[in-house]
Enzyme design. Structure first.
Site, short mmCIF file in Angstrom:
data_model
loop_
_atom_site.label_atom_id
_atom_site.label_comp_id
_atom_site.label_asym_id
_atom_site.label_seq_id
_atom_site.Cartn_x
_atom_site.Cartn_y
_atom_site.Cartn_z
N LYS A 180 0.83 -1.21 0.00
CA LYS A 180 0.00 0.00 0.00
C LYS A 180 0.87 1.26 0.00
CE LYS A 180 -2.00 -1.27 3.87
NZ LYS A 180 -1.35 -2.56 4.14
N ARG B 176 -9.92 0.76 8.20
CA ARG B 176 -9.37 -0.57 8.44
C ARG B 176 -10.37 -1.45 9.20
NH1 ARG B 176 -3.16 -1.52 9.37
NH2 ARG B 176 -3.09 0.52 8.48
N ARG C 18 11.61 -5.71 5.05
CA ARG C 18 11.41 -4.26 4.82
C ARG C 18 12.33 -3.43 5.72
NH1 ARG C 18 5.62 -1.71 5.36
NH2 ARG C 18 5.68 -2.82 7.34
N ARG D 192 11.35 -1.44 11.02
CA ARG D 192 10.23 -1.00 11.84
C ARG D 192 10.07 -1.95 13.02
NH1 ARG D 192 4.98 0.43 8.21
NH2 ARG D 192 3.94 -0.88 9.75
N ARG E 176 -0.45 -8.68 13.66
CA ARG E 176 -0.98 -7.75 12.65
C ARG E 176 -1.78 -8.51 11.60
NH1 ARG E 176 4.31 -5.21 10.66
NH2 ARG E 176 3.01 -4.03 9.21
P1 AP5 Z 1 4.84 -1.56 1.82
O1 AP5 Z 1 4.48 -0.76 0.63
O2 AP5 Z 1 5.58 -0.87 2.92
O3 AP5 Z 1 3.55 -2.35 2.38
P2 AP5 Z 1 2.26 -1.81 3.14
O4 AP5 Z 1 1.09 -2.49 2.56
O5 AP5 Z 1 2.25 -0.31 3.17
O6 AP5 Z 1 2.54 -2.44 4.55
P3 AP5 Z 1 2.43 -1.85 6.03
O7 AP5 Z 1 3.10 -2.87 6.90
O8 AP5 Z 1 2.94 -0.45 6.15
O9 AP5 Z 1 0.92 -1.87 6.27
P4 AP5 Z 1 0.22 -1.95 7.59
O10 AP5 Z 1 -1.18 -1.76 7.17
O11 AP5 Z 1 0.51 -3.13 8.42
O12 AP5 Z 1 0.92 -0.79 8.44
P5 AP5 Z 1 0.54 0.72 8.74
O13 AP5 Z 1 1.78 1.49 8.75
O14 AP5 Z 1 -0.60 1.18 7.93
O15 AP5 Z 1 5.71 -2.83 1.32
C1 AP5 Z 1 6.24 -3.77 2.23
C2 AP5 Z 1 7.60 -4.28 1.71
O16 AP5 Z 1 7.38 -4.96 0.48
C3 AP5 Z 1 8.61 -3.16 1.40
O17 AP5 Z 1 9.90 -3.59 1.74
C4 AP5 Z 1 8.51 -2.97 -0.12
O18 AP5 Z 1 9.74 -2.53 -0.69
C5 AP5 Z 1 8.12 -4.38 -0.58
N1 AP5 Z 1 7.27 -4.39 -1.78
C6 AP5 Z 1 6.17 -3.62 -1.99
N2 AP5 Z 1 5.63 -3.91 -3.20
C7 AP5 Z 1 6.42 -4.88 -3.74
C8 AP5 Z 1 6.38 -5.60 -4.98
N3 AP5 Z 1 5.44 -5.38 -5.90
N4 AP5 Z 1 7.34 -6.54 -5.20
C9 AP5 Z 1 8.31 -6.80 -4.27
N5 AP5 Z 1 8.39 -6.13 -3.09
C10 AP5 Z 1 7.45 -5.19 -2.82
O19 AP5 Z 1 -0.03 0.58 10.24
C11 AP5 Z 1 0.84 0.27 11.32
C12 AP5 Z 1 0.02 0.15 12.61
O20 AP5 Z 1 -0.66 1.39 12.88
C13 AP5 Z 1 -1.10 -0.90 12.58
O21 AP5 Z 1 -0.62 -2.19 12.93
C14 AP5 Z 1 -2.05 -0.34 13.65
O22 AP5 Z 1 -1.60 -0.61 14.95
C15 AP5 Z 1 -1.96 1.17 13.43
N6 AP5 Z 1 -2.97 1.67 12.48
C16 AP5 Z 1 -2.73 2.29 11.28
N7 AP5 Z 1 -3.88 2.64 10.68
C17 AP5 Z 1 -4.88 2.21 11.51
C18 AP5 Z 1 -6.29 2.26 11.43
N8 AP5 Z 1 -6.93 2.81 10.36
N9 AP5 Z 1 -7.01 1.72 12.45
C19 AP5 Z 1 -6.42 1.18 13.52
N10 AP5 Z 1 -5.06 1.10 13.66
C20 AP5 Z 1 -4.30 1.61 12.66
#
Ligand code: AP5
Length: 212
Positions: free
Chosen positions: A13, A87, A126, A159, A170
């Site tokens: 994402k 989410r 990552r 991270r 998660r």
């Molecule tokens: P990346 O693009 O970083 O993946 P992502 O989907 O953004 O993953 P996240 O882990 O950031 O999502 P998340 O939803 O768990 O975390 P968030 O920060 O929102 O890619 C991942 C890796 O893959 C990278 O190394 C990249 O280079 C690689 N990659 C990407 N595309 C690729 C491809 N096509 N081919 C090969 N490699 C690839 O949330 C963190 C925490 O915040 C949550 O756990 C929760 O506690 C809280 N939180 C956030 N939002 C909310 C909400 N709305 N409600 C409640 N809690 C929330």
């Protein structure tokens, strides 16, 4: 255009949002990034959120909705991409109410589909820049100099929530609370599933072809 980009942790994402911002000048709203900023600044919200994030649990809906509400009011006319929000179903319902008050509506909810084994290798490999947030991967996309961000020279780190048990929590939180959004958006006629496997550019092409 108001796009919701959702999917399991590590689906790509953040990576795809960065391309949408760069190429289509969309405004990126990532609740994960916003929460990490609050933690960095040691605000009350950040301190509360950290307790959940460190364990891999979702931050309570009311906290998240309050944080996003203020931001949406300041957006003006610009196209937006919502990454990691909504989410949960209650968050999606609140978003629709907030949007209605602002004369906006969700245009499409794009789901990034990636199998679990690939999610695990993406998350454990990552690395992120602690300063500008640029995203790397130890195998697929390493920074040019180890531990140094190509973009800003900041420190590239892992991270805290990208480790064994926390990743499992998660993924469980995703299955329990976020995956029902597929059905929710399907019923609204907004759901689009995209194959999130393959080169980043190929995935971006698939997303872009849906934004017409
Ligand atoms: P990346 O693009 O970083 O993946 P992502 O989907 O953004 O993953 P996240 O882990 O950031 O999502 P998340 O939803 O768990 O975390 P968030 O920060 O929102 O890619 C991942 C890796 O893959 C990278 O190394 C990249 O280079 C690689 N990659 C990407 N595309 C690729 C491809 N096509 N081919 C090969 N490699 C690839 O949330 C963190 C925490 O915040 C949550 O756990 C929760 O506690 C809280 N939180 C956030 N939002 C909310 C909400 N709305 N409600 C409640 N809690 C929330």
């Amino acid at each position: 255009m108001n796009i919701v980009l959702f999917g399991p942790p590590g689906a790509g994402k953040g990576t795809q949002s960065a391309l949408l911002v760069e190429r289509l000048s969309m405004r990126h709203i990532s609740t994960g990034d916003l929460l990490r900023e609050e933690i960095k600044k040691s605000t009350r919200l950040g301190t509360e959120a950290k307790q959940y994030m460190d364990k891999g649990e979702l931050v309570p809906d009311l906290v998240i909705i309050g944080m996003v509400e203020g931001l949406l009011k300041e957006l003006g006319e610009r196209s937006i991409i919502l990454d990691g929000f909504p989410r949960t179903v209650p968050q999606a319902e609140s978003l629709e109410k907030m949007f209605a008050g602002l004369g906006r509506q969700i245009s499409k909810a794009i789901f990034l589909e990636v199998p679990r084994n690939l999610l695990l290798s993406r998350l454990t490999g990552r690395r992120v820049c602690s300063s500008c947030g640029s995203v790397y991967h130890v195998d697929d996309k390493p920074s040019k100099a180890a531990g140094v961000c190509d973009v800003c020279g900041g420190a590239v780190v892992q991270r805290k929530d990208d480790s064994g048990d926390v990743i499992e929590t998660r993924l469980e939180a995703y299955e329990k609370s976020t995956s029902p959004l597929r059905e929710y958006f399907l019923k609204k006629g907004k759901f689009i599933s995209i194959d999130g496997v393959g080169e980043t550019e190929a995935v971006f092409g698939r997303i872009q072809s849906q934004l017409v």
